[in-house]
Design a protein around this motif. Structure first.
Motif, short mmCIF file in Angstrom:
data_model
loop_
_atom_site.label_atom_id
_atom_site.label_comp_id
_atom_site.label_asym_id
_atom_site.label_seq_id
_atom_site.Cartn_x
_atom_site.Cartn_y
_atom_site.Cartn_z
N ILE A 47 0.86 -1.18 0.00
CA ILE A 47 0.00 0.00 0.00
C ILE A 47 0.90 1.23 0.00
O ILE A 47 1.71 1.42 0.90
N LEU A 48 0.73 2.06 -1.03
CA LEU A 48 1.57 3.25 -1.18
C LEU A 48 0.80 4.50 -0.77
O LEU A 48 -0.42 4.56 -0.86
N PRO A 83 -3.23 4.06 -4.21
CA PRO A 83 -2.37 3.38 -3.25
C PRO A 83 -2.09 1.91 -3.59
O PRO A 83 -1.10 1.35 -3.14
N LEU A 84 -2.95 1.30 -4.39
CA LEU A 84 -2.80 -0.09 -4.85
C LEU A 84 -3.38 -0.21 -6.24
O LEU A 84 -4.17 0.62 -6.67
N THR A 184 6.21 6.25 -0.93
CA THR A 184 6.27 5.88 0.48
C THR A 184 5.29 4.76 0.78
O THR A 184 4.10 4.87 0.48
N GLY A 185 5.78 3.69 1.41
CA GLY A 185 4.91 2.59 1.82
C GLY A 185 4.17 2.93 3.08
O GLY A 185 4.74 3.50 4.02
N LEU A 186 2.89 2.57 3.13
CA LEU A 186 2.08 2.82 4.32
C LEU A 186 1.96 1.58 5.20
O LEU A 186 1.48 1.67 6.32
N ASP A 187 2.35 0.41 4.67
CA ASP A 187 2.23 -0.83 5.44
C ASP A 187 3.57 -1.57 5.48
O ASP A 187 4.50 -1.22 4.76
N HIS A 188 3.64 -2.58 6.34
CA HIS A 188 4.86 -3.39 6.46
C HIS A 188 4.88 -4.53 5.47
O HIS A 188 5.81 -5.31 5.47
N GLY A 189 3.82 -4.65 4.64
CA GLY A 189 3.61 -5.73 3.69
C GLY A 189 4.80 -6.32 3.11
O GLY A 189 5.01 -7.32 2.61
#
Length: 189
Positions: A47-48, A83-84, A184-189
């Motif tokens: 998720i970006l 974001p995806l 920028t990534g919003l998750d630790h995925g």
């Protein structure tokens, strides 16, 4: 821009026109800089960030999701990105007020609510107009397929974008952190 060009040309004949040419040139330059739209290489996270700005808040939501609110100042790029990857299932304009986007009451501002059908399920994000920003311009409609970091719309001048991370997704950003749309990534995925 035409007024800037005209007054610049006229100032060559009569220097008094420079009184108009200088501020018009500065205004034109500021507008061109504000509406810039740089190319971006998508980040690696699932998720970006959909927006350039600063993480204003990270809040658990009653339904298990986590809201990440990103404040965009007038100095940030205001083109927003998906974001995806997924299919846009809805783009809903909601009328409202125009309080500053950093204010907690901005949840009642004019906004556009997006829903994407993605590999992680439904992803909701919201473009929120601020005190100066009074126009949100979606670039795509419901039914469109979008790629990660694809341009999806623009909010003119200072504003905010909220992303609702699905239940079980831990945010990889913190309050006060700067974000870059599509990178920028919003998750630790």
């Amino acid at each position: 821009m035409a007024a800037t060009a005209a007054t610049s040309l006229l100032s060559r004949r009569d220097p008094r026109w420079a009184l108009a040419a200088v501020p018009l040139s500065a205004l034109t330059g500021a507008m061109l800089w504000f509406f810039r739209d740089p190319e971006r290489v998508p980040g690696d996270a699932r998720i970006l960030s959909p927006a350039d700005g600063v993480v204003q808040s990270i809040d658990p939501w009653p339904d298990g999701r986590t809201r990440v609110a990103i404040f965009m100042s007038p100095l940030n790029v205001h083109v927003n990105r998906a974001p995806l990857a997924g299919t846009v299932t809805s783009v809903e304009h909601v009328p409202g007020g125009f309080v500053p986007a950093f204010n907690k009451d901005s949840d009642l501002n004019e906004r556009v609510v997006w829903h994407l059908d993605t590999a992680l399920g439904d992803i909701e994000f919201v473009q929120i107009a601020g005190a100066v920003a009074r126009r949100i311009v979606p670039y795509v409609r419901a039914g469109a397929k979008v790629d990660r970091a694809e341009r999806i719309g623009l909010i003119r001048f200072g504003s905010r974008v909220d992303v609702y991370l699905p239940e079980g997704v831990t945010p990889a950003v913190s309050v006060g952190q700067k974000t870059v749309a599509g990178v920028t990534g919003l998750d630790h995925g």
